[in-house]
Write a protein that holds these residues in place. Structure first.
Motif, mmCIF file in Angstrom:
data_model
loop_
_atom_site.group_PDB
_atom_site.id
_atom_site.type_symbol
_atom_site.label_atom_id
_atom_site.label_comp_id
_atom_site.label_asym_id
_atom_site.label_seq_id
_atom_site.Cartn_x
_atom_site.Cartn_y
_atom_site.Cartn_z
ATOM 1 N N THR A 105 -59.968 9.883 90.390
ATOM 2 C CA THR A 105 -59.613 11.296 90.488
ATOM 3 C C THR A 105 -58.223 11.569 89.936
ATOM 4 O OG1 THR A 105 -61.031 11.615 92.425
ATOM 5 C CG2 THR A 105 -59.267 13.219 92.091
ATOM 6 N N HIS A 106 -57.290 10.662 90.195
ATOM 7 C CA HIS A 106 -55.891 10.935 89.881
ATOM 8 C C HIS A 106 -55.347 10.152 88.686
ATOM 9 C CE1 HIS A 106 -55.666 13.384 93.445
ATOM 10 N NE2 HIS A 106 -56.129 12.388 94.174
ATOM 11 N N LEU A 107 -56.187 9.332 88.063
ATOM 12 C CA LEU A 107 -55.793 8.654 86.825
ATOM 13 C C LEU A 107 -56.734 9.127 85.724
ATOM 14 C CD1 LEU A 107 -55.194 4.985 88.066
ATOM 15 C CD2 LEU A 107 -53.451 6.695 87.516
ATOM 16 N N SER A 108 -56.422 10.252 85.143
ATOM 17 C CA SER A 108 -57.318 10.856 84.162
ATOM 18 C C SER A 108 -57.257 10.111 82.836
ATOM 19 C CB SER A 108 -56.949 12.326 83.945
ATOM 20 O OG SER A 108 -55.615 12.431 83.491
ATOM 21 N N CYS A 109 -58.410 10.054 82.180
ATOM 22 C CA CYS A 109 -58.518 9.462 80.846
ATOM 23 C C CYS A 109 -59.023 10.527 79.876
ATOM 24 C CB CYS A 109 -59.476 8.274 80.858
ATOM 25 S SG CYS A 109 -58.802 6.806 81.653
ATOM 26 N N ASP A 110 -58.906 10.228 78.596
ATOM 27 C CA ASP A 110 -59.306 11.184 77.571
ATOM 28 C C ASP A 110 -60.802 11.192 77.311
ATOM 29 O OD1 ASP A 110 -56.666 11.894 77.211
ATOM 30 O OD2 ASP A 110 -56.338 10.356 75.675
ATOM 31 N N LYS A 142 -57.643 -0.779 75.753
ATOM 32 C CA LYS A 142 -58.673 -0.057 76.496
ATOM 33 C C LYS A 142 -58.104 0.911 77.534
ATOM 34 C CE LYS A 142 -62.400 -1.985 74.698
ATOM 35 N NZ LYS A 142 -63.451 -1.201 74.007
ATOM 36 N N VAL A 143 -56.797 0.942 77.689
ATOM 37 C CA VAL A 143 -56.189 1.821 78.690
ATOM 38 C C VAL A 143 -56.177 3.255 78.174
ATOM 39 C CG1 VAL A 143 -54.034 2.419 79.867
ATOM 40 C CG2 VAL A 143 -54.806 0.041 79.790
ATOM 41 N N GLY A 144 -56.711 4.168 78.988
ATOM 42 C CA GLY A 144 -56.746 5.569 78.599
ATOM 43 C C GLY A 144 -55.918 6.475 79.476
ATOM 44 N N SER A 145 -55.507 5.994 80.641
ATOM 45 C CA SER A 145 -54.723 6.835 81.547
ATOM 46 C C SER A 145 -53.258 6.827 81.136
ATOM 47 C CB SER A 145 -54.865 6.337 82.989
ATOM 48 O OG SER A 145 -54.498 4.975 83.103
ATOM 49 N N LYS A 146 -52.620 7.981 81.218
ATOM 50 C CA LYS A 146 -51.202 8.069 80.871
ATOM 51 C C LYS A 146 -50.335 7.395 81.930
ATOM 52 C CE LYS A 146 -51.755 12.316 78.209
ATOM 53 N NZ LYS A 146 -51.390 13.750 78.073
ATOM 54 N N ALA A 147 -50.772 7.462 83.176
ATOM 55 C CA ALA A 147 -50.071 6.793 84.272
ATOM 56 C C ALA A 147 -50.919 5.621 84.755
ATOM 57 C CB ALA A 147 -49.815 7.770 85.415
ATOM 58 N N VAL A 148 -50.315 4.755 85.554
ATOM 59 C CA VAL A 148 -51.042 3.619 86.116
ATOM 60 C C VAL A 148 -51.169 3.800 87.625
ATOM 61 C CG1 VAL A 148 -50.155 2.108 84.311
ATOM 62 C CG2 VAL A 148 -49.016 2.164 86.537
ATOM 63 N N GLY A 149 -52.147 3.125 88.186
ATOM 64 C CA GLY A 149 -52.281 3.046 89.629
ATOM 65 C C GLY A 149 -51.737 1.722 90.125
ATOM 66 N N VAL A 150 -51.293 1.700 91.363
ATOM 67 C CA VAL A 150 -50.828 0.467 92.000
ATOM 68 C C VAL A 150 -51.579 0.324 93.318
ATOM 69 C CG1 VAL A 150 -48.863 -0.804 92.935
ATOM 70 C CG2 VAL A 150 -48.534 0.719 90.972
ATOM 71 N N ILE A 151 -52.155 -0.851 93.547
ATOM 72 C CA ILE A 151 -52.872 -1.108 94.791
ATOM 73 C C ILE A 151 -52.240 -2.310 95.474
ATOM 74 C CG2 ILE A 151 -54.648 -2.445 93.571
ATOM 75 C CD1 ILE A 151 -56.634 -1.488 95.726
#
Length: 269
Positions: A256-261, A67-76
């Protein structure tokens, strides 16, 4: 449905595994992985060092999820895991967003290793700097050594290497770390290197533990590292308002910064 942005949630330093923030983010349209660092299932009860390779494996696993669509990941992150998040963003690929909440600008308490080599020594603390209060709990705001002192500069995390964006969050009444000063240090460092890949927000009247909103306000509790009750800071109403605002801010920043297709699920509070 999906695809969705991928997020690595670091609630790591208290031992064990905490999934509350990860679960809430997942309910708002993110694929979230949270990992324990120690003290969970068959993991060691305590550790003497941290290995960045562990988080590299976690990110690789997260990116493989269907289900992951973002090319990069976020870290919190929050607190001690804040400096781990900075090191992840500064040393590993595919990190598009880092949310740092009330942490430090240096690698703290445990040396950091990557590929079997130490990459950062640990900034240590001085418990003699704890300030007793009438409540019986201690103010620990200034127990950490100064990361900008010449003898401690090797512990500073080279955040200028990061390719992704940062959201720095500081509570002005944080009594566990001097978080606002650390944010100012990091902003100055990025600007000195010609970087503008950050946003920062400070919350007057908020304490250390900024968590998802509508939970109980915790002004003090037992600190596992210090071994004594400590004050976390903040005033209840201001802290609660900060949590409401920050929860929306985090979701907006990640989206905003983790774009998906494909279009993502719209955020709800």
């Amino acid at each position: 449905e999906g695809p969705f942005p991928a997020v690595l949630d670091l609630y790591t330093f208290g031992g064990g595994l905490s999934e509350k923030r990860a679960s809430l983010l997942a309910s708002h349209g993110f694929v979230v992985l949270t990992v324990a660092l120690y003290g969970h299932d068959d993991m060691a009860k305590n550790i003497k060092e941290v290995h960045l390779d562990y988080f590299e494996e976690a990110i690789a696993f997260l990116k493989k999820q269907d289900k992951v669509g973002s090319k990069a990941v976020g870290v919190i992150s929050i607190s001690k895991s804040g400096d781990l998040a900075l090191s992840i963003a500064s040393n590993l690929p595919d990190v598009g967003v880092t949310v740092w909440i009330n942490g430090c600008s240096a690698n703290t308490m445990l040396p950091l290793y990557y590929n079997k080599s130490q990459i950062l020594p640990a900034l240590m603390f001085d418990l003699s700097r704890m300030i007793p209060t009438d409540s019986g709990a201690f103010n620990c705001k200034y127990v950490m050594q100064n990361p900008l002192a010449e003898e401690n500069k090797a512990t500073l995390i080279p955040i200028e290497r990061a390719e992704g964006r940062f959201l720095f969050v500081a509570s002005e009444d944080d009594l566990n770390w001097d978080s606002k000063a650390y944010v100012e240090n990091m902003v100055e460092r990025l600007q000195r290197h010609g970087k503008d890949n950050y946003e920062s927000v400070c919350y007057p009247g908020a304490g250390h533990y900024l968590e998802p909103p509508y939970g109980p306000y915790c002004p003090s509790s037992f600190h596992g590292v210090v071994g004594k009750p400590v004050l976390w800071g903040g005033e209840a109403a201001s802290h609660a308002a900060a949590e409401v605002h920050l929860w929306r801010k985090i979701q907006e920043f990640l989206r905003t910064h983790l774009s998906c297709d494909a279009p993502q699920t719209k955020a709800r509070l």
